[in-house]
Motif scaffolding. Structure first.
Motif, PDB file in Angstrom:
ATOM      1  N   CYS A  34       0.810  -1.216   0.000  1.00  0.00           N
ATOM      2  CA  CYS A  34       0.000   0.000   0.000  1.00  0.00           C
ATOM      3  C   CYS A  34       0.841   1.263   0.000  1.00  0.00           C
ATOM      4  O   CYS A  34       0.303   2.358  -0.142  1.00  0.00           O
ATOM      5  N   ASP A  35       2.130   1.148   0.177  1.00  0.00           N
ATOM      6  CA  ASP A  35       3.001   2.308   0.079  1.00  0.00           C
ATOM      7  C   ASP A  35       3.261   2.596  -1.387  1.00  0.00           C
ATOM      8  O   ASP A  35       3.425   1.693  -2.194  1.00  0.00           O
ATOM      9  N   ASN A  36       3.273   3.858  -1.726  1.00  0.00           N
ATOM     10  CA  ASN A  36       3.587   4.290  -3.096  1.00  0.00           C
ATOM     11  C   ASN A  36       2.664   3.678  -4.141  1.00  0.00           C
ATOM     12  O   ASN A  36       3.106   3.251  -5.200  1.00  0.00           O
ATOM     13  N   LEU A  37       1.379   3.643  -3.857  1.00  0.00           N
ATOM     14  CA  LEU A  37       0.421   3.120  -4.826  1.00  0.00           C
ATOM     15  C   LEU A  37       0.264   4.102  -5.972  1.00  0.00           C
ATOM     16  O   LEU A  37       0.282   5.319  -5.781  1.00  0.00           O
ATOM     17  N   ASN A  38       0.082   3.585  -7.168  1.00  0.00           N
ATOM     18  CA  ASN A  38      -0.157   4.411  -8.341  1.00  0.00           C
ATOM     19  C   ASN A  38      -1.674   4.606  -8.458  1.00  0.00           C
ATOM     20  O   ASN A  38      -2.357   3.826  -9.114  1.00  0.00           O
ATOM     21  N   LEU A  39      -2.184   5.644  -7.787  1.00  0.00           N
ATOM     22  CA  LEU A  39      -3.617   5.901  -7.746  1.00  0.00           C
ATOM     23  C   LEU A  39      -4.010   6.929  -8.803  1.00  0.00           C
ATOM     24  O   LEU A  39      -3.287   7.892  -9.042  1.00  0.00           O
ATOM     25  N   VAL A  40      -5.176   6.709  -9.406  1.00  0.00           N
ATOM     26  CA  VAL A  40      -5.716   7.632 -10.399  1.00  0.00           C
ATOM     27  C   VAL A  40      -7.193   7.883 -10.073  1.00  0.00           C
ATOM     28  O   VAL A  40      -7.846   7.048  -9.450  1.00  0.00           O
ATOM     29  N   PRO A  41      -7.725   9.025 -10.508  1.00  0.00           N
ATOM     30  CA  PRO A  41      -9.144   9.301 -10.249  1.00  0.00           C
ATOM     31  C   PRO A  41     -10.068   8.367 -11.031  1.00  0.00           C
ATOM     32  O   PRO A  41      -9.812   8.066 -12.198  1.00  0.00           O
ATOM     33  N   LEU A  42     -11.117   7.926 -10.370  1.00  0.00           N
ATOM     34  CA  LEU A  42     -12.204   7.209 -11.032  1.00  0.00           C
ATOM     35  C   LEU A  42     -13.257   8.267 -11.329  1.00  0.00           C
ATOM     36  O   LEU A  42     -13.937   8.765 -10.430  1.00  0.00           O
ATOM     37  N   LEU A  43     -13.343   8.656 -12.585  1.00  0.00           N
ATOM     38  CA  LEU A  43     -14.238   9.728 -13.016  1.00  0.00           C
ATOM     39  C   LEU A  43     -15.656   9.187 -13.142  1.00  0.00           C
ATOM     40  O   LEU A  43     -15.868   8.060 -13.589  1.00  0.00           O
ATOM     41  N   ARG A  44     -16.638  10.017 -12.773  1.00  0.00           N
ATOM     42  CA  ARG A  44     -18.041   9.590 -12.795  1.00  0.00           C
ATOM     43  C   ARG A  44     -18.862  10.566 -13.632  1.00  0.00           C
ATOM     44  O   ARG A  44     -18.687  11.781 -13.531  1.00  0.00           O
ATOM     45  N   TYR A  71     -23.385  12.657 -21.733  1.00  0.00           N
ATOM     46  CA  TYR A  71     -23.089  12.483 -20.304  1.00  0.00           C
ATOM     47  C   TYR A  71     -22.742  13.836 -19.690  1.00  0.00           C
ATOM     48  O   TYR A  71     -22.221  14.729 -20.364  1.00  0.00           O
ATOM     49  N   ARG A  72     -23.009  13.958 -18.389  1.00  0.00           N
ATOM     50  CA  ARG A  72     -22.653  15.139 -17.616  1.00  0.00           C
ATOM     51  C   ARG A  72     -21.690  14.687 -16.520  1.00  0.00           C
ATOM     52  O   ARG A  72     -21.969  13.749 -15.781  1.00  0.00           O
ATOM     53  N   SER A  73     -20.553  15.343 -16.418  1.00  0.00           N
ATOM     54  CA  SER A  73     -19.557  14.967 -15.419  1.00  0.00           C
ATOM     55  C   SER A  73     -20.111  15.138 -14.008  1.00  0.00           C
ATOM     56  O   SER A  73     -20.780  16.126 -13.711  1.00  0.00           O
ATOM     57  N   GLU A  74     -19.827  14.175 -13.169  1.00  0.00           N
ATOM     58  CA  GLU A  74     -20.173  14.255 -11.753  1.00  0.00           C
ATOM     59  C   GLU A  74     -18.909  14.239 -10.898  1.00  0.00           C
ATOM     60  O   GLU A  74     -18.971  13.953  -9.711  1.00  0.00           O
ATOM     61  N   GLY A  75     -17.754  14.511 -11.519  1.00  0.00           N
ATOM     62  CA  GLY A  75     -16.500  14.645 -10.777  1.00  0.00           C
ATOM     63  C   GLY A  75     -15.778  13.327 -10.563  1.00  0.00           C
ATOM     64  O   GLY A  75     -16.021  12.338 -11.244  1.00  0.00           O
ATOM     65  N   ASN A  76     -14.898  13.353  -9.584  1.00  0.00           N
ATOM     66  CA  ASN A  76     -14.102  12.174  -9.238  1.00  0.00           C
ATOM     67  C   ASN A  76     -14.814  11.414  -8.133  1.00  0.00           C
ATOM     68  O   ASN A  76     -15.046  11.957  -7.061  1.00  0.00           O
TER      69      ASN A  76
END
Length: 182
Positions: A34-44, A71-76
């Protein structure tokens, strides 16, 4: 004196070699990963025209869905793993042209069953998530509204309760564990 030190050293080494080997602990391996995870936004995003919620980690794909597919963006919605790490599982994405519904699951058998009906097509892996709570992760709740054929995913428990109470959604449990956006 030399004999005594040599004898003590030999006795110590014998005791060390005879110690049982510690059993592997997968939860520690997962925790360490869990250290240094490559996290990215899950866009909705949501399309009222198609009554469909859409999730992706691909910014260009989201921009296309907004510009071309109503579609209309609802953010991350959350932060998810871009690459697999020990203990993570794939979050599969399926699309039904019949129902105009995006469906996400971590279950291979559920994915395969949805495809076997002929009503869903496999679109690949959206991201990687954890099947159990680790490293400060939070649940990504999965809900469905069968009459309008829409699957909905949220990390917000208040939002989950609201769509159950007011929008006809049924709780289907936790799709996986993800991270909150800052």
């Amino acid at each position: 004196m030399k004999l005594t030190i040599t004898a003590l050293a030999a006795l110590f080494m014998l005791q060390v070699w005879c110690l049982p080997t510690p059993e592997p602990r997968p939860e520690l391996e997962t925790r360490q990963s869990c250290d240094n995870l490559n996290l990215v936004p899950l866009l909705r995003a949501y399309s009222s025209k198609q009554t469909d919620h859409f999730y992706t980690t691909d910014v260009q794909e989201m921009q296309h869905a907004i510009a071309k597919d109503s579609y209309r963006s609802e953010g991350n919605e959350a932060l998810v793993l871009f690459d697999p790490v020990p203990g993570s599982v794939a979050l599969y994405r399926l699309w039904s042209k019949t129902f105009t519904d995006h469906f996400y699951t971590t279950s291979e058998s559920e994915r395969d069953a949805a495809i076997a009906t002929g009503k869903y097509d496999f679109e690949g892996i959206t991201a990687w998530v954890f099947p159990t709570q680790v490293c400060g992760s939070v649940p990504l709740y999965r809900l469905v509204n069968a009459p309008i054929e829409d699957h909905f995913y949220t990390t917000n428990d208040a939002e989950r309760k609201n769509v159950i109470a007011n929008n006809g959604y049924v709780d289907e449990g936790v799709a996986g564990y993800v991270y909150l956006t800052p």
